[in-house]
Structure formats: C-alpha cells, structure tokens
Scaffold this motif. Structure first.
Motif, short mmCIF file in Angstrom:
data_model
loop_
_atom_site.label_atom_id
_atom_site.label_comp_id
_atom_site.label_asym_id
_atom_site.label_seq_id
_atom_site.Cartn_x
_atom_site.Cartn_y
_atom_site.Cartn_z
N PRO A 11 0.75 -1.28 -0.08
CA PRO A 11 0.14 0.11 -0.10
C PRO A 11 0.85 1.33 0.01
O PRO A 11 1.64 1.47 0.84
CB PRO A 11 -0.74 -0.22 1.35
CG PRO A 11 -0.06 -1.09 2.14
CD PRO A 11 0.57 -2.02 1.31
N ALA A 27 -3.45 0.33 -1.75
CA ALA A 27 -3.88 1.15 -0.45
C ALA A 27 -5.42 1.57 -0.53
O ALA A 27 -6.07 1.38 0.47
CB ALA A 27 -3.22 2.47 -0.71
N GLU A 29 -7.61 -0.28 -1.86
CA GLU A 29 -8.60 -1.46 -1.38
C GLU A 29 -8.38 -1.43 0.24
O GLU A 29 -9.47 -2.21 0.85
CB GLU A 29 -7.82 -2.62 -1.83
CG GLU A 29 -7.98 -3.07 -3.41
CD GLU A 29 -7.08 -4.38 -3.80
OE1 GLU A 29 -6.47 -4.63 -3.06
OE2 GLU A 29 -7.24 -4.29 -4.98
N GLN A 30 -7.55 -0.70 0.80
CA GLN A 30 -7.64 -0.85 2.55
C GLN A 30 -8.45 0.43 3.09
O GLN A 30 -8.06 0.98 3.89
CB GLN A 30 -6.33 -0.92 2.95
CG GLN A 30 -5.69 -2.17 2.62
CD GLN A 30 -4.25 -2.66 3.23
OE1 GLN A 30 -4.32 -2.27 4.47
NE2 GLN A 30 -3.41 -3.07 2.48
N GLY A 31 -9.08 1.23 1.95
CA GLY A 31 -9.53 2.63 2.36
C GLY A 31 -9.08 3.65 2.33
O GLY A 31 -9.49 4.70 2.37
N LYS A 44 -6.48 4.30 8.65
CA LYS A 44 -7.23 3.24 7.51
C LYS A 44 -6.25 2.14 7.51
O LYS A 44 -6.44 0.84 7.29
CB LYS A 44 -7.33 3.96 6.40
CG LYS A 44 -8.54 4.77 6.40
CD LYS A 44 -10.16 4.40 6.37
CE LYS A 44 -11.21 4.94 6.35
NZ LYS A 44 -12.56 4.46 6.47
N CYS A 45 -4.86 2.43 7.05
CA CYS A 45 -4.09 1.34 6.68
C CYS A 45 -2.77 1.61 7.38
O CYS A 45 -1.87 2.34 7.11
CB CYS A 45 -3.95 1.68 5.16
SG CYS A 45 -2.66 0.53 4.40
N GLN A 47 -0.19 -0.16 7.33
CA GLN A 47 1.18 -0.76 6.59
C GLN A 47 1.39 0.35 5.50
O GLN A 47 2.37 0.08 4.71
CB GLN A 47 0.88 -1.85 5.96
CG GLN A 47 0.85 -3.29 6.92
CD GLN A 47 -0.54 -3.26 7.62
OE1 GLN A 47 -1.59 -2.91 7.00
NE2 GLN A 47 -0.72 -3.81 8.69
#
Length: 363
Positions: A11, A27, A29-31, A44-45, A47
């Motif tokens: 991400p 990234a 896809e993880q919001g 949100k992410c 990583q």
C-alpha cells in the motif's frame, strides 16, 4: 513504483505536506483515498508506505513521454471517414488497445482507456472498469447512462455555478434537464448556451479532440503559516525552483505572492515577472549548479518590487513559474497512425466492440 519495484505490491501513498494526494490500488483496497489527510490514511492502513511527492520532475517527464506516444492517434478522427458509429468505435477500440500496449512496453505504465462516440461520453464512463482495463460504450447504451447519472454536477461541462442557475429553474437532475423545453433554456441563457446544455443532457458533444502539446508554463507553489524575512523568502524560492525542470529553457520568470486587503477577507494575488537571460535558460536545462542561485537573485528583485523587506511582512504563500516556454523537443509526429496497428489486425475484420473490458494490454 517504476523507480522502486519493491513498492509495487505494498500500500503506497504519495504525500504532499499533510495530505495523501494519490495512492496505488493496493492502498485504495484498504480504504485510502486521494486527498485524504496523512493521519486518516495511516489510521485506515497501518502498513501504508508514504513517499514525498512535492518534486514533480519525474511525473512531468513521464507525462510528456506518454503524450508523445499518443500524438499520432490525434489524427484518427480525420482518417476515419465512414459515418457509421460502430465502425468508428471499432477503429477507436483498436487504437486504444495499441496505445495501451505501446505505453506499457515503452514506459512500464498500466493504462485505462474509454472509447465512445464523443468526449463527453468517454469521460462519463471513465470511472468504470479500473485499473488497467478498456471499456467501449455503444450508442444503444447512451440513454441508459445519461438517465442514471442523477445530479447535474455529474455531467462534464456543467459546473457548480451552472448547476445553481439551473436549480433556480427547478432543474436538479439530468432527467429534469432532458425534459425541460429547449425554448425555455434559450430564453434564459441564449441560443448557444441553451442548446449546449440540452445537448449535454442527452449525451451529445461535438467538441473536437485537439492536441495541446507541452504546457507553455511550468510552476510550483507552497503555502505555510508564516515567512517574515527575506532570507526565508530566498530559501523557499530555492526549494520551489528545484522542481521546475522539464528539458526546455525558460524564457520568462514570474513570482507571485498573496496580497491582502481590508476589503478582501481572503486575499488576491500579485505577480511580477522578468525575462530570463538566454545563457541562464540554458544553464537551467543543463542542470548547472549555479542556475538556481541566479534565478533566486531574479526572484528577490521581483519580490522587492512588491514588498518592502525593510519593514515587517507576513507571507503565507509563494509561487514561482516559468512562462513562454518553447515547444517540447521532438514534437513532430513520430510515425503514422498505422504504426499503432499490429500486423494482421484489421478493424474491418474485428468484431463490433461491446461494453466489455480487457484486464491486460493486448499483444
């Protein structure tokens, strides 16, 4: 990700100051979304890898290379004389596919393409089937697309102010505008604007596709809480100048600062500009280490014409810009339009395109 392949599958966000100005699909896809604050994106992410993106030099260079590859395709509409819309869509489908392949093979960039009978419709479907896919909109689907857009702000070419004016007539949705009499629009806005608004609501757009070439100006700016000394102005100017390189010698330099007034709650902008000496322009192109030193000297002369540095001042924005840039090198057309068709592929023998997509650049 091209410069550092290790970032391709993680991400990744591009950071400018306190915002993530763009991010990759991993990234998303993880919001994470574009123009999200760094704090929110990291929540949100966890990583999320952030890379500084203030320097646009690499982005500009890649953008020019993409444009150069696409140039021969601009003559498509003049080559295709058969009036049948499906015939043109088939040709457009093949051109788009070949362009995507060329950009992938030469630059390593994934590309999406949207093919329709005009620019308006191509823009309307440009949010679908991403990333790295290709969509063709058939004429029989236009009414469905336009009828399900919803608010007028969804139509390219209908901006915020126009939407407000239309709302005064009770027009809120695209369907409202479609059903509103043309005579009423002409009465309110005149013949050209009234007809244009009606056409847009129906998916009709006769604006031509024209190449614009490399931009004639190149600028960068930064905002900050406070700069109050000429030394800080010079340092910030030096920092901004590092990104103003695209291989063309600048001919004019412009400096812009905010100008506050009691009447204006916010601010207006004030600018000064001067010619860039020929020898200095070529130093910029060659990457000479002292080029920016001379440019900062020019900038400070312009700054002193707008601000009295011997008295207190409070600066919150600075913009530097090269204008009157010459055309980019190699702007002549490279190759004919036929160079985008692979051997053995022919629009005449291809099936009629449908509203489908491809996930990989075709070979």
């Amino acid at each position: 990700m091209i410069r550092n392949p290790a970032l391709r599958n993680v991400p990744l966000g591009i950071q400018q100051k306190y915002n993530v100005v763009t991010c990759n699909y991993v990234a998303r896809e993880q919001g994470v979304t574009k123009v999200m604050s760094v704090v929110d994106a990291q929540e949100k992410c966890l990583q999320l890898v952030l890379v500084k993106g203030e320097d646009l030099t690499h982005y500009r260079e890649m953008s020019y290379q993409v444009t150069e590859i696409m140039k021969p395709a601009y003559c498509l509409i003049w080559i295709e004389t058969n009036p049948g819309p499906h015939r043109r869509l088939v040709v457009g489908f093949h051109i788009a596919a070949e362009l995507r392949t060329a950009i992938w093979s030469k630059l390593g960039l994934d590309v999406c393409a949207w093919v329709a009978t005009n620019k308006l419709l191509a823009k309307l479907v440009s949010g679908s089937f991403k990333p790295n896919q290709q969509t063709t909109l058939l004429p029989q689907d236009v009414d469905h697309i336009m009828g399900h857009l919803g608010g007028l702000h969804r139509v390219p070419g209908v901006g915020h102010q126009t939407s407000k004016l239309l709302q005064a007539l009770g027009l809120v949705t695209v369907q409202d505008l479609q059903l509103f009499p043309l005579a009423g629009l002409v009465k309110e806005y005149g013949v050209p604007t009234g007809q244009r608004l009606k056409n847009l609501s129906l998916g009709v757009d006769d604006s031509p596709v024209v190449p614009t070439g490399a931009p004639k100006s190149l600028g960068d700016e930064d905002s900050f809480k406070k700069i109050s000394t000429t030394r800080e102005v010079a340092e910030k100017t030096q920092e901004l100048l590092t990104s103003l390189k695209d291989g063309r010698p600048p001919q004019t330099f412009r400096l812009t600062i905010p100008r506050y007034s009691a009447e204006n709650k916010w601010f207006s902008r004030e600018s000064r500009q001067c010619p860039v000496p020929h020898h200095l322009g070529h130093k910029v192109v060659s990457g000479s280490t002292d080029a920016n030193v001379h440019l900062v000297t020019l900038a400070m002369k312009l700054f002193n014409k707008m601000v009295d540095g011997s008295t207190a001042f409070h600066l919150t924005l600075l913009n530097v810009c090269f204008t009157n840039l010459p055309p980019a090198r190699g702007t002549s057309s490279q190759g004919a339009i036929t160079s985008f068709f692979t051997l053995g592929s022919s629009p005449q023998s291809s099936p009629t395109p449908s509203r489908t997509h491809e996930e990989h650049p075709p070979s």
